[in-house]
Design an enzyme around this catalytic site. Structure first.
Site, short mmCIF file in Angstrom:
data_model
loop_
_atom_site.label_atom_id
_atom_site.label_comp_id
_atom_site.label_asym_id
_atom_site.label_seq_id
_atom_site.Cartn_x
_atom_site.Cartn_y
_atom_site.Cartn_z
N THR A 191 0.83 -1.21 0.00
CA THR A 191 0.00 0.00 0.00
C THR A 191 0.86 1.27 0.00
O THR A 191 0.38 2.33 -0.37
CB THR A 191 -0.90 0.03 1.26
OG1 THR A 191 -0.11 -0.38 2.37
CG2 THR A 191 -2.08 -0.90 1.11
N ASP A 192 2.13 1.15 0.40
CA ASP A 192 2.91 2.41 0.59
C ASP A 192 3.10 3.17 -0.71
O ASP A 192 2.93 4.39 -0.75
CB ASP A 192 4.23 2.18 1.35
CG ASP A 192 5.25 1.27 0.67
OD1 ASP A 192 4.90 0.62 -0.34
OD2 ASP A 192 6.40 1.21 1.16
N SER B 160 13.85 -6.04 5.90
CA SER B 160 14.43 -4.72 5.65
C SER B 160 15.86 -4.54 6.10
O SER B 160 16.22 -3.51 6.67
CB SER B 160 13.59 -3.63 6.32
OG SER B 160 12.45 -3.43 5.58
N TYR C 112 8.03 -6.99 -8.28
CA TYR C 112 7.66 -5.80 -7.51
C TYR C 112 7.36 -4.64 -8.46
O TYR C 112 6.33 -3.98 -8.36
CB TYR C 112 8.82 -5.44 -6.57
CG TYR C 112 8.53 -4.33 -5.58
CD1 TYR C 112 7.97 -4.61 -4.35
CD2 TYR C 112 8.81 -3.00 -5.89
CE1 TYR C 112 7.71 -3.59 -3.43
CE2 TYR C 112 8.55 -1.98 -4.99
CZ TYR C 112 8.02 -2.28 -3.76
OH TYR C 112 7.75 -1.28 -2.86
N ASP D 161 9.74 1.07 4.75
CA ASP D 161 10.85 0.44 5.48
C ASP D 161 11.75 1.48 6.14
O ASP D 161 12.11 1.35 7.31
CB ASP D 161 11.68 -0.42 4.53
CG ASP D 161 10.83 -1.48 3.84
OD1 ASP D 161 9.69 -1.70 4.30
OD2 ASP D 161 11.29 -2.06 2.84
N SER E 237 32.54 -5.05 5.55
CA SER E 237 31.29 -5.70 5.98
C SER E 237 31.63 -6.96 6.76
O SER E 237 32.33 -7.84 6.27
CB SER E 237 30.45 -6.08 4.75
OG SER E 237 29.52 -7.08 5.11
N SER F 25 18.12 -4.02 4.06
CA SER F 25 18.64 -2.93 3.22
C SER F 25 18.32 -1.57 3.80
O SER F 25 19.19 -0.69 3.87
CB SER F 25 18.10 -2.96 1.79
OG SER F 25 17.52 -4.15 1.47
C1 GLA Z 1 9.16 -3.80 0.26
C2 GLA Z 1 9.30 -2.32 -0.04
C3 GLA Z 1 8.29 -1.49 0.75
C4 GLA Z 1 6.87 -2.04 0.56
C5 GLA Z 1 6.85 -3.54 0.79
C6 GLA Z 1 5.50 -4.15 0.47
O1 GLA Z 1 9.49 -4.04 1.59
O2 GLA Z 1 10.60 -1.89 0.28
O3 GLA Z 1 8.37 -0.14 0.36
O4 GLA Z 1 6.36 -1.70 -0.70
O5 GLA Z 1 7.83 -4.22 0.02
O6 GLA Z 1 4.53 -3.72 1.36
#
Ligand code: GLA
Length: 389
Positions: A36-37, A126, A222, A172, A68, A128
């Site tokens: 949804t973002d 997340s 995506y 994220d 790293s 990244s």
């Molecule tokens: C990844 C993207 C986010 C979001 C999700 C799905 O994590 O980085 O911005 O779009 O997928 O909700």
């Protein structure tokens, strides 16, 4: 523990640690509001306890030396020549942030850094964004940059969009930046207003199950989902007028009215978004009133919609959700993050967690031949400079 590892490695690579700073940024788990973002919608993630740590020190020239721990690699660049792919892929996330800061007119020098963390890599938690936000946080500190948190999160997203080349939304980086212990973060991705929602979990815990399926398709698929949402908006705008700027502005009635003007795939993508946004608002209400049964019900609905309408789940994630819902003491379960592998998130009674863990591990392993990795977590704190010296 992590800090000690960073310090030990620093000594080997760079010697004296005098004057270095430590930044930390957590991973995140999204409780509800998936995909949804980038449709100007609502999300409800929380930061988790696993995090990325970076130990860094400014230099007086323009050299950047990065190490790293997770990849056991070293990379060297120059501030005057920051390009994607000149190093290994992990270093792009750090260099991308520096590059975007420079584009914004912030004056940087070179720096040395050791980075490491315990956010599972490529698992949809997340890692990244955590690397980007940890980097941004420590650069801001080292170079005294007048950057507010919101702007920092936005620049980290821009680094991922333009430097790394992933068209992610803003969830994220916001979750990593604004996470708060024992709170979920409600974010309106249009206005970027945030609200900290006390995570009234009472006797329940957030449990993350890693399917151990790598998210191979996630990049290309995506971007395809994003394009399909835009296709939907174009059709809806022609039919319903300029008030439709994004799927955020579309009701289920609007969508049904226009169903015949779009392909079945585009209709189902839109249907997911249009039903997911109200689910997030209901979930916030459920969390605020401590109605975790209702919260769990919404999680399951969200999963079904991601599976059937948005088609970003995979057999292993579906299996994890089905198995979880058969375990006693589970209020709800769904895939979390972009999909195509990665993790599920479930709400589980504290007293039932050991049984859940044993049950899930053996049944998932029997059916798939893979060992799931199970993490019990509570909402953790957002990015910060850590005072370790
Ligand atoms: C990844 C993207 C986010 C979001 C999700 C799905 O994590 O980085 O911005 O779009 O997928 O909700």
């Amino acid at each position: 523990m992590m800090i000690q590892q960073l310090l030990d490695r620093w000594k080997v690579e760079f010697g004296e640690v005098w004057g270095a700073k430590v930044g930390r940024a957590p991973g995140r788990v999204n409780l509800i509001g998936e995909h949804t973002d980038y449709n100007d919608g609502f999300v409800l993630p929380c930061a988790i306890e696993p995090a990325v740590w970076i130990l860094a020190r400014a230099r007086e020239d323009t050299t950047i030396r990065l190490v790293s721990l997770n990849y056991n690699e070293r990379h060297e660049s120059d501030l005057g020549d920051l390009r994607r792919g000149t190093g290994s892929s992990w270093s792009d996330y750090l260099l991308g942030v520096a590059s975007v800061f420079q584009q914004e007119g912030y004056a940087l020098y070179g720096w040395d850094a050791v980075i490491g963390g315990d956010v599972p890599l490529g698992a949809g938690l997340s890692s990244s964004a955590a690397v980007e936000v940890a980097t941004g946080t420590v650069l801001r500190e080292m170079f005294h940059l007048p950057l507010e948190d919101r702007q920092l999160a936005l620049l980290c997203q821009r680094a991922e969009n333009t430097f790394v080349g992933v068209q992610c939304g803003i969830m994220d980086q916001f979750a990593c930046t604004f996470g708060k212990v024992d709170h979920a973060l409600f974010l309106d991705c249009r206005s970027l207003e945030t609200r900290q929602i006390p995570a009234n979990l009472t006797t329940m815990e957030i449990v993350i199950c890693d399917s151990k399926v790598e998210r191979n398709l996630s990049g290309s698929e995506y971007n395809i989902r994003r394009a399909q949402c835009q296709d939907g908006v174009r059709v809806l705008r022609v039919k319903l007028g300029e008030r439709i700027r994004a799927l955020r502005d579309v009701s289920i009635e609007d969508l049904e009215m226009c169903k015949d003007s779009m392909s079945d795939a585009v209709y189902r993508r839109c249907r997911h978004i249009v039903t997911e946004n109200p689910r997030v608002l209901l979930a916030v209400k459920a969390l605020e009133t401590g109605d975790l049964r209702e919260f769990g019900r919404l999680m399951v609905e969200s999963h079904q919609s991601l599976r059937d309408n948005y088609e970003v789940s995979c057999p292993e994630l579906d299996l994890l959700v089905d198995l979880a819902m058969e375990c006693p003491g589970v209020a709800g379960s769904r895939m979390t993050g972009a999909g195509f592998g990665g993790c599920t998130v479930s709400l589980v009674e504290r007293s039932a967690i050991e049984e859940f863990r044993a049950n899930m591990t053996s049944r998932y392993a029997t059916k798939t031949g893979r060992e799931p990795e199970i993490h019990v977590t509570r909402p953790g704190s957002g990015a910060a400079i850590v005072d370790v010296f």
